[in-house]
Write an enzyme that holds these catalytic residues in place. Structure first.
Site, PDB file in Angstrom:
ATOM      1  N   GLY A  48       0.807  -1.214   0.000  1.00 27.85           N
ATOM      2  CA  GLY A  48       0.000   0.000   0.000  1.00 27.85           C
ATOM      3  C   GLY A  48       0.842   1.267   0.000  1.00 27.85           C
ATOM      4  N   SER A  49       1.896   1.279   0.801  1.00 20.59           N
ATOM      5  CA  SER A  49       2.729   2.492   0.887  1.00 20.59           C
ATOM      6  C   SER A  49       3.378   2.783  -0.465  1.00 20.59           C
ATOM      7  CB  SER A  49       3.814   2.321   1.947  1.00 20.59           C
ATOM      8  OG  SER A  49       3.231   2.083   3.203  1.00 20.59           O
ATOM      9  N   GLN A 107      -7.807   0.226   3.174  1.00 21.75           N
ATOM     10  CA  GLN A 107      -8.712  -0.335   4.192  1.00 21.75           C
ATOM     11  C   GLN A 107     -10.036  -0.794   3.598  1.00 21.75           C
ATOM     12  OE1 GLN A 107      -8.363  -1.019   7.459  1.00 21.75           O
ATOM     13  NE2 GLN A 107      -6.248  -0.332   7.468  1.00 21.75           N
ATOM     14  N   CYS A 131       2.156   7.102  18.016  1.00 23.34           N
ATOM     15  CA  CYS A 131       2.633   7.205  16.652  1.00 23.34           C
ATOM     16  C   CYS A 131       3.731   6.153  16.512  1.00 23.34           C
ATOM     17  CB  CYS A 131       3.179   8.594  16.457  1.00 23.34           C
ATOM     18  SG  CYS A 131       3.480   9.004  14.784  1.00 23.34           S
TER      19      CYS A 131
HETATM   20  C1  LIG Z   1      -1.950  -0.180   5.947  1.00 20.09           C
HETATM   21  C2  LIG Z   1      -2.247   1.040   5.164  1.00 20.09           C
HETATM   22  C3  LIG Z   1      -1.335   1.552   4.227  1.00 20.09           C
HETATM   23  C4  LIG Z   1       0.028   0.948   4.034  1.00 20.09           C
HETATM   24  O1  LIG Z   1      -0.023  -0.317   3.422  1.00 20.09           O
HETATM   25  P1  LIG Z   1       1.274  -1.280   3.492  1.00 20.09           P
HETATM   26  O2  LIG Z   1       0.922  -2.400   2.590  1.00 20.09           O
HETATM   27  O3  LIG Z   1       1.408  -1.689   4.912  1.00 20.09           O
HETATM   28  O4  LIG Z   1       2.418  -0.483   2.996  1.00 20.09           O
HETATM   29  C5  LIG Z   1      -1.699   2.661   3.496  1.00 20.09           C
HETATM   30  N1  LIG Z   1      -2.908   3.240   3.665  1.00 20.09           N
HETATM   31  C6  LIG Z   1      -3.805   2.786   4.547  1.00 20.09           C
HETATM   32  C7  LIG Z   1      -5.118   3.467   4.666  1.00 20.09           C
HETATM   33  C8  LIG Z   1      -3.511   1.677   5.324  1.00 20.09           C
HETATM   34  O5  LIG Z   1      -4.403   1.244   6.212  1.00 20.09           O
END
Ligand SMILES: *Cc1c(COP(=O)(O)O)cnc(C)c1O
Length: 401
Positions: A69-70, A177, A323
């Site tokens: 996600g990041s 999410q 945090c």
């Molecule tokens: C967990 C999360 C991310 C990051 O995703 P990763 O796969 O852990 O890098 C980004 N945005 C939201 C809203 C998340 O909950």
């Protein structure tokens, strides 16, 4: 152990692991190779891509696999900003985004971009009229999350997409999410880019995807080989992608009944805790909310102490106050919905899964009530407040804070 931190990560489904295994030891060929031995890996990639595309109403060639996600958030925001720089330097996002979005925007601010961080209302909802007002001639990108990871509020994405389209501005949404938990259609919501991550919907960690609408100019974030249509170099994480595809398939097949079950448990837990613990507020929108998200603010309580004591009872939860950087700043999301700093420190997030039961909710509500009473009995502030309330004849009402 009762696991109530599914917003942080989820359990990889056994069926997902099973689907992945052969791609480590049996079909380990590099999908870019020409010989026949690499065909199963190539086919599995294509199948996963088709599955993800179908789940969003997108085309297979609009799905790009990433490292999570990041990475998807960084890529979408940083590289569209660069690609559209000639058109303008203004980006609109919100104050409640994940740090993968916020810190990318802050990075861009240091490199000549201007960013507007929209306020949200007390439920954590972005007001579409605020968004429209923030648009300037030089606005090139709007990034608003589909659903918030702390308080579970689902944003008016369809309305936001309509506004973006009307003004000819790109629209990215962090759906990490939401994907696999609520229905998403990129056409209906006019989404140009969408981020998701495998481990948030019972897939493996370290793999995600970015949907990029055909026609969006987006430069590569990772330079190298020709993988992912030359836009994301590096040998594909074949087992991870296979697992993500399988998890997506199961998530789509089970979404309706899962959401119904989880939201039932969610509402039961909310009701039980609100009834047993006075001076408690439910954070986030009451109904436009992820089926599995519960987030409380307890007045006169310290979220960290609550978490540690819950851990002692075998309950895994999370607090909005700590945090990851180790600082004790209260959550930016809770401050954005208008909580005073001391109340924001007393927050607790419980995110459920289909594996949880009603009996567990009873146990958890009981433990929260007992711990809250114990901690408050040691709080001079609480004692003073309650005595003051008694003297002045103020009556406590449920949900009051
Ligand atoms: C967990 C999360 C991310 C990051 O995703 P990763 O796969 O852990 O890098 C980004 N945005 C939201 C809203 C998340 O909950």
């Amino acid at each position: 152990m009762i696991y109530l931190d599914n917003a942080a990560t989820t359990r990889t489904r056994p069926e997902v692991v099973e689907a992945m295994l052969p791609f480590f030891t049996e079909y380990y060929g590099n999908p870019s190779s020409v010989y026949d031995f690499a065909t199963p890996a190539k086919q599995a990639l294509a199948q996963a891509r088709d599955m993800v595309a179908k789940s969003l109403g997108a085309r297979a060639d609009e799905i790009y696999f990433t490292g999570g996600g990041s990475e998807s958030d960084n890529w979408a925001i940083r590289e569209t900003a660069e690609a559209y720089r000639a058109k303008g330097n203004h980006i609109i996002t919100t104050k409640i985004e994940h740090h993968a979005v916020l810190h990318t925007c802050e990075y861009l601010e240091k490199h000549g971009f201007a960013v507007t961080y929209l306020d949200v209302d007390e439920n954590g909802t972005v007001r579409p009229e605020d968004l429209e007002q923030a648009i300037r001639p030089e606005t090139i990108l709007i990034s608003v999350m589909f659903a918030n990871n702390e308080i579970g509020t689902i944003e008016p994405v369809r309305e936001i997409g309509r506004i973006a389209k009307k003004h000819g501005i790109l629209f990215h949404t962090d759906a990490v999410q939401a994907y696999g938990h609520v229905p998403i259609d990129v056409e209906e919501c006019r989404i140009d880019m969408l981020s998701a991550s495998g481990h948030k919907f019972n897939g493996p960690k370290g793999v995600g995807f970015l949907y990029i609408r055909t026609g969006v100019k987006l430069r590569a974030l990772i330079h190298g080989g020709a993988q992912e249509r030359r836009r994301r170099a590096g040998t594909e994480n074949v087992p991870g992608i296979v697992g993500l595809g399988k998890a997506a398939q199961i998530a789509m097949e089970t979404m309706e009944r899962r959401a119904e079950y989880e939201s039932g448990l969610r509402d039961y837990l909310i009701e039980q805790v609100m009834r047993r613990v006075p001076y408690t507020r439910l954070n986030g929108h009451r109904t436009d909310r992820l089926p599995n998200n519960v987030n409380f603010a307890f007045q006169f309580l310290e979220g960290e102490s609550l978490l540690i004591l819950l851990d002692g009872k075998g309950i895994c939860a999370s607090s909005g106050s700590a945090c990851t950087s180790g600082s004790l700043d209260p959550s930016h999301v809770l401050l954005a919905i208008g909580l005073p700093e001391e109340v924001a420190h007393g927050s607790l997030r419980l995110t459920l899964s289909e594996e949880n039961t009603k009996e567990e909710m009873d146990y958890v509500a009981g433990q929260i009530a007992a711990i809250a009473a114990r901690l408050r009995s040691m709080s001079p502030l609480y004692e003073e407040y309650v005595r003051g309330a008694e003297r002045s004849g103020r009556k406590y009402e449920e949900g009051q804070i």
